[in-house]
Design an enzyme around this catalytic site. Structure first.
Site, PDB file in Angstrom:
ATOM      1  NE  ARG A 195      -1.059 -27.558  -9.868  1.00  0.00           N
ATOM      2  CZ  ARG A 195      -0.619 -28.806  -9.723  1.00  0.00           C
ATOM      3  NH1 ARG A 195       0.689 -29.046  -9.711  1.00  0.00           N
ATOM      4  NH2 ARG A 195      -1.470 -29.808  -9.589  1.00  0.00           N
ATOM      5  CE  LYS A 227      -5.037 -31.808 -11.314  1.00  0.00           C
ATOM      6  NZ  LYS A 227      -5.976 -30.694 -10.982  1.00  0.00           N
ATOM      7  CB  SER A 272     -10.264 -25.125 -12.108  1.00  0.00           C
ATOM      8  OG  SER A 272      -8.885 -24.919 -11.903  1.00  0.00           O
TER       9      SER A 272
END
Length: 236
Positions: free
Chosen positions: A41, A140, A110
């Protein structure tokens, strides 16, 4: 014990590091500690630099025999012949990714705090459904918060499609993944609620001892997943 399409255990998610040598060394330490799958990621950087790093991570994972999932970009996953892709809300359809990647690759989705979205992704034949953030996330901080009840609901969804005790020859079931602020010292309730895998970024790759952090996470999966408290089809 149910056979899973996506491996049970620690699912490492890479931090946004530009230093590829540092990242590769960290991945190797996490693998030695018991990490069963890795998601690459990377959000920041020039596209050419990102591709160079992704290819280096792919090569290392091939050497280690470690499953590699590419975040967001199923086209890059197909180009690299990675083991699969992880799709967020805006990353395209499961059907698109499946067509590009092939039936033997893994696709995770997700699902945030939405079991109804998870049910749709399972109908699309996703290999895992991911809920989170379970805890406050430094990566996040504004992420939607999910609860243990969402994890339990996800576990019921996958088990309803592949009930415990079905023949060993039956198709492996999709996995339930939990993400968001998960650490070795708060992961146990998440696993007990029914998560097959925990996705960990900071508490793994920013740990003073990455190998030890991975070992602490991996040991949490030592119990039989089909007899762990909180799993099964009871009420949430």
């Amino acid at each position: 014990m149910s056979t899973l399409r996506f491996p049970r255990g620690l699912y490492g998610v890479t931090p946004d590091w530009a230093d590829t040598d540092r990242l590769l060394a960290a991945i190797e330490q996490a693998h030695v500690g018991g990490m069963t799958a890795l998601q690459w990621r990377r959000k920041l950087g020039a596209p050419a630099d990102l591709r160079v790093q992704a290819r280096a991570v792919r090569d290392l994972c091939l050497r280690l025999g470690l499953i590699l999932i590419i975040n967001d970009d199923w086209r890059l996953a197909a180009d690299l012949d990675a083991d699969g892709a992880h799709l967020g809300r805006d990353d395209g359809l499961v059907a698109q990714a499946r067509l590009a990647l092939g039936s033997d690759k893994l696709i995770g989705c997700s699902c945030y705090d939405q079991p109804e979205l998870a049910a749709r992704r399972l109908r699309d034949d996703a290999d895992y459904i991911a809920f989170g953030a379970l805890y406050p996330s430094g990566v996040k901080p504004d992420a939607v918060r999910a609860t243990l009840d969402h994890v339990r609901a996800g576990r019921r969804l996958v088990e309803d499609r592949h009930p415990p005790g079905e023949p060993a020859t039956a198709q492996p079931r999709a996995a339930v993944v939990a993400i968001g602020g998960i650490r070795p010292d708060n992961a146990a309730p998440v696993i007990q609620a029914g998560a097959d895998s925990i996705a960990v970024i900071s508490a793994l790759f920013e740990a003073p001892d990455i190998r030890a952090a991975a070992q602490r996470c991996a040991r949490l999966f030592d119990t039989d997943p089909d007899t762990a408290p909180g799993t099964g089809t009871g009420t949430a």
